[in-house]
Motif scaffolding. Sequence first.
Motif, PDB file in Angstrom:
ATOM      1  N   ILE A 148       0.000   8.522  -0.363  1.00 17.13           N
ATOM      2  CA  ILE A 148      -0.374   7.214  -0.904  1.00 17.13           C
ATOM      3  C   ILE A 148       0.261   6.123  -0.043  1.00 17.13           C
ATOM      4  O   ILE A 148       1.424   6.234   0.345  1.00 17.13           O
ATOM      5  N   ILE A 149      -0.530   5.096   0.254  1.00 18.96           N
ATOM      6  CA  ILE A 149       0.056   3.936   0.944  1.00 18.96           C
ATOM      7  C   ILE A 149       0.245   2.838  -0.084  1.00 18.96           C
ATOM      8  O   ILE A 149      -0.684   2.491  -0.818  1.00 18.96           O
ATOM      9  N   LYS A 150       1.453   2.324  -0.151  1.00 16.44           N
ATOM     10  CA  LYS A 150       1.712   1.199  -1.043  1.00 16.44           C
ATOM     11  C   LYS A 150       2.600   0.209  -0.292  1.00 16.44           C
ATOM     12  O   LYS A 150       3.746   0.511   0.020  1.00 16.44           O
ATOM     13  N   ILE A 151       2.027  -0.924   0.044  1.00 13.92           N
ATOM     14  CA  ILE A 151       2.781  -1.940   0.799  1.00 13.92           C
ATOM     15  C   ILE A 151       2.873  -3.186  -0.068  1.00 13.92           C
ATOM     16  O   ILE A 151       1.850  -3.684  -0.548  1.00 13.92           O
ATOM     17  N   GLU A 152       4.077  -3.653  -0.279  1.00 16.64           N
ATOM     18  CA  GLU A 152       4.253  -4.888  -1.050  1.00 16.64           C
ATOM     19  C   GLU A 152       3.772  -6.087  -0.236  1.00 16.64           C
ATOM     20  O   GLU A 152       3.960  -6.120   0.981  1.00 16.64           O
ATOM     21  N   GLY A 153       3.185  -7.055  -0.904  1.00 11.77           N
ATOM     22  CA  GLY A 153       2.729  -8.248  -0.195  1.00 11.77           C
ATOM     23  C   GLY A 153       3.890  -9.175   0.154  1.00 11.77           C
ATOM     24  O   GLY A 153       4.919  -9.178  -0.523  1.00 11.77           O
ATOM     25  N   THR A 154       3.724  -9.924   1.232  1.00 13.26           N
ATOM     26  CA  THR A 154       4.704 -10.954   1.587  1.00 13.26           C
ATOM     27  C   THR A 154       3.926 -12.253   1.802  1.00 13.26           C
ATOM     28  O   THR A 154       2.718 -12.291   1.594  1.00 13.26           O
ATOM     29  N   ASP A 155       4.619 -13.304   2.261  1.00  9.69           N
ATOM     30  CA  ASP A 155       3.892 -14.556   2.473  1.00  9.69           C
ATOM     31  C   ASP A 155       2.952 -14.506   3.674  1.00  9.69           C
ATOM     32  O   ASP A 155       2.151 -15.404   3.871  1.00  9.69           O
ATOM     33  N   ASP A 156       3.050 -13.454   4.488  1.00  6.39           N
ATOM     34  CA  ASP A 156       2.104 -13.371   5.603  1.00  6.39           C
ATOM     35  C   ASP A 156       1.399 -12.020   5.727  1.00  6.39           C
ATOM     36  O   ASP A 156       0.577 -11.843   6.627  1.00  6.39           O
ATOM     37  N   THR A 157       1.715 -11.110   4.843  1.00  8.84           N
ATOM     38  CA  THR A 157       1.011  -9.825   4.888  1.00  8.84           C
ATOM     39  C   THR A 157       0.511  -9.466   3.482  1.00  8.84           C
ATOM     40  O   THR A 157       1.160  -9.776   2.492  1.00  8.84           O
ATOM     41  N   PRO A 158      -0.644  -8.819   3.412  1.00  7.88           N
ATOM     42  CA  PRO A 158      -1.215  -8.531   2.093  1.00  7.88           C
ATOM     43  C   PRO A 158      -0.530  -7.359   1.394  1.00  7.88           C
ATOM     44  O   PRO A 158       0.169  -6.572   2.012  1.00  7.88           O
ATOM     45  N   GLN A 159      -0.775  -7.298   0.107  1.00  8.90           N
ATOM     46  CA  GLN A 159      -0.370  -6.116  -0.650  1.00  8.90           C
ATOM     47  C   GLN A 159      -1.459  -5.069  -0.456  1.00  8.90           C
ATOM     48  O   GLN A 159      -2.649  -5.379  -0.565  1.00  8.90           O
ATOM     49  N   VAL A 160      -1.039  -3.865  -0.149  1.00  8.32           N
ATOM     50  CA  VAL A 160      -2.026  -2.817   0.118  1.00  8.32           C
ATOM     51  C   VAL A 160      -1.726  -1.600  -0.739  1.00  8.32           C
ATOM     52  O   VAL A 160      -0.595  -1.120  -0.764  1.00  8.32           O
ATOM     53  N   THR A 161      -2.730  -1.117  -1.450  1.00  5.42           N
ATOM     54  CA  THR A 161      -2.605   0.141  -2.176  1.00  5.42           C
ATOM     55  C   THR A 161      -3.751   1.037  -1.751  1.00  5.42           C
ATOM     56  O   THR A 161      -4.920   0.653  -1.844  1.00  5.42           O
ATOM     57  N   LEU A 162      -3.416   2.207  -1.249  1.00  2.00           N
ATOM     58  CA  LEU A 162      -4.443   3.191  -0.904  1.00  2.00           C
ATOM     59  C   LEU A 162      -4.032   4.489  -1.578  1.00  2.00           C
ATOM     60  O   LEU A 162      -3.117   5.177  -1.134  1.00  2.00           O
ATOM     61  N   ASP A 163      -4.677   4.758  -2.676  1.00  2.00           N
ATOM     62  CA  ASP A 163      -4.311   5.910  -3.489  1.00  2.00           C
ATOM     63  C   ASP A 163      -5.584   6.675  -3.838  1.00  2.00           C
ATOM     64  O   ASP A 163      -6.411   6.189  -4.600  1.00  2.00           O
ATOM     65  N   ALA A 164      -5.739   7.848  -3.229  1.00  7.61           N
ATOM     66  CA  ALA A 164      -6.971   8.614  -3.408  1.00  7.61           C
ATOM     67  C   ALA A 164      -6.786   9.758  -4.399  1.00  7.61           C
ATOM     68  O   ALA A 164      -7.524  10.733  -4.363  1.00  7.61           O
ATOM     69  N   ASN A 165      -5.807   9.609  -5.251  1.00  5.24           N
ATOM     70  CA  ASN A 165      -5.591  10.572  -6.310  1.00  5.24           C
ATOM     71  C   ASN A 165      -6.867  10.670  -7.163  1.00  5.24           C
ATOM     72  O   ASN A 165      -7.307   9.678  -7.722  1.00  5.24           O
ATOM     73  N   PRO A 166      -7.471  11.855  -7.282  1.00  2.00           N
ATOM     74  CA  PRO A 166      -8.791  11.965  -7.938  1.00  2.00           C
ATOM     75  C   PRO A 166      -8.781  11.541  -9.414  1.00  2.00           C
ATOM     76  O   PRO A 166      -9.810  11.115  -9.932  1.00  2.00           O
ATOM     77  N   GLU A 167      -7.623  11.632 -10.062  1.00  2.00           N
ATOM     78  CA  GLU A 167      -7.518  11.234 -11.468  1.00  2.00           C
ATOM     79  C   GLU A 167      -7.743   9.739 -11.633  1.00  2.00           C
ATOM     80  O   GLU A 167      -8.440   9.288 -12.531  1.00  2.00           O
ATOM     81  N   ASN A 168      -7.074   8.999 -10.768  1.00  2.00           N
ATOM     82  CA  ASN A 168      -7.029   7.559 -10.976  1.00  2.00           C
ATOM     83  C   ASN A 168      -6.938   6.826  -9.638  1.00  2.00           C
ATOM     84  O   ASN A 168      -5.939   6.199  -9.333  1.00  2.00           O
ATOM     85  N   PRO A 169      -7.997   6.967  -8.850  1.00  2.00           N
ATOM     86  CA  PRO A 169      -7.913   6.394  -7.495  1.00  2.00           C
ATOM     87  C   PRO A 169      -7.930   4.877  -7.505  1.00  2.00           C
ATOM     88  O   PRO A 169      -8.541   4.270  -8.390  1.00  2.00           O
ATOM     89  N   PHE A 170      -7.255   4.289  -6.546  1.00  2.00           N
ATOM     90  CA  PHE A 170      -7.262   2.828  -6.444  1.00  2.00           C
ATOM     91  C   PHE A 170      -7.012   2.418  -4.999  1.00  2.00           C
ATOM     92  O   PHE A 170      -6.047   2.837  -4.379  1.00  2.00           O
ATOM     93  N   MET A 171      -7.909   1.613  -4.491  1.00  2.00           N
ATOM     94  CA  MET A 171      -7.736   1.099  -3.127  1.00  2.00           C
ATOM     95  C   MET A 171      -7.935  -0.402  -3.146  1.00  2.00           C
ATOM     96  O   MET A 171      -8.995  -0.878  -3.553  1.00  2.00           O
ATOM     97  N   GLU A 172      -6.913  -1.105  -2.723  1.00  2.00           N
ATOM     98  CA  GLU A 172      -7.017  -2.565  -2.752  1.00  2.00           C
ATOM     99  C   GLU A 172      -6.176  -3.214  -1.653  1.00  2.00           C
ATOM    100  O   GLU A 172      -5.082  -2.773  -1.351  1.00  2.00           O
ATOM    101  N   ILE A 173      -6.737  -4.284  -1.099  1.00  2.00           N
ATOM    102  CA  ILE A 173      -5.997  -5.140  -0.156  1.00  2.00           C
ATOM    103  C   ILE A 173      -6.050  -6.529  -0.766  1.00  2.00           C
ATOM    104  O   ILE A 173      -7.146  -7.058  -0.996  1.00  2.00           O
ATOM    105  N   SER A 174      -4.892  -7.103  -1.068  1.00  2.00           N
ATOM    106  CA  SER A 174      -4.925  -8.398  -1.738  1.00  2.00           C
ATOM    107  C   SER A 174      -3.835  -9.325  -1.221  1.00  2.00           C
ATOM    108  O   SER A 174      -2.845  -8.876  -0.634  1.00  2.00           O
ATOM    109  N   GLY A 175      -4.031 -10.608  -1.424  1.00  2.00           N
ATOM    110  CA  GLY A 175      -3.014 -11.586  -1.042  1.00  2.00           C
ATOM    111  C   GLY A 175      -3.371 -12.326   0.228  1.00  2.00           C
ATOM    112  O   GLY A 175      -4.511 -12.734   0.416  1.00  2.00           O
TER     113      GLY A 175
END
Lengths: 129, 192
Positions: A3-30
Amino acid sequence: MRIIKIEGTDDTPQVTLDANPENPFMEISGRSLPEDVVAFYDPILEWLDEYAENPLEKTVLNIKLEYFNTASSKLLLDILLKLEDLSEADNDVLVRWHYPDDDEDMEEAGEEYEDIVEVPFEQVSYSID
Amino acid sequence: MAESEKNKAKLHFAYDFYKIMKDSDVTFAYEGEITHEITKAFSSLAESHIALTNESNALQKRVFHVMVESLQNISKHSAERKDEKSMFAGQGIFMVTKDDQEYNITTGNVVLNESIPALKEHIEKINSGNKKTLKELYKKKIKSGKLSEKGGAGLGFIDMVRKTGEKLIYTFLDLNDKKTYFVLTSTIFRTK
């Protein structure tokens, strides 16, 4: 898959890449204006390559950026092109492009990506108060 | 005596400088090295400052956009660098002026003479475009363009003109047979 989980900062986005089949979630935000865009986005592109070897039945990527600079826009396209490959290999892929309801420029940016890449897009407006 | 004259001149200079800034509606001016940290600091400073005004969200975002792209142009493209190897820090001036009608964001930096023809051609192409052709140019560039080693996408000027709806104003001032000073202004109308 890892799983990739990167916290957002004032110049970089928050990134979640989770391909767990139960509860997948992929998002780039900020916000995205990293000093070194390539260094920031490379691990994300690598993850997508690995993911493409054994993708979920349905792939949904949420992009919910409030700001990105032009250098990031190129890397976002690279991400979307990976999803295009996935979609062209007969996978079910959806990009959900979230934009603030008063931000025409961000809405238009989503429409432009939709024009450029062959991936189903869904435009989602949200309100910020 | 000479010493006090010198001190007096220094103080007068500060006042003259203040007057010039006031008369030219300069709200912000900086000369020096533009690093990523400075780009972030200036743009968030402007962001919080402009958030206190009555400007629309769209205008606030456009000013922020143009500022970031302008500052990154200096840090990536200035031919004047403290450290030749430093990829993300270049010398330049950065200035914001504001009046009833508009914001102007101006940058100035040294460029090598050999890079002028391509730079001029690039700006002229963008300046001669309209909304539709710029959109096409943007799409073409983002698809075909390669990122430079500094992470430049070649999209900054196109984005500035698309976001502001205004042509870029620019000039080249001769320095010597190798280098030229390149000044660029992007205008954001407050009423649009």
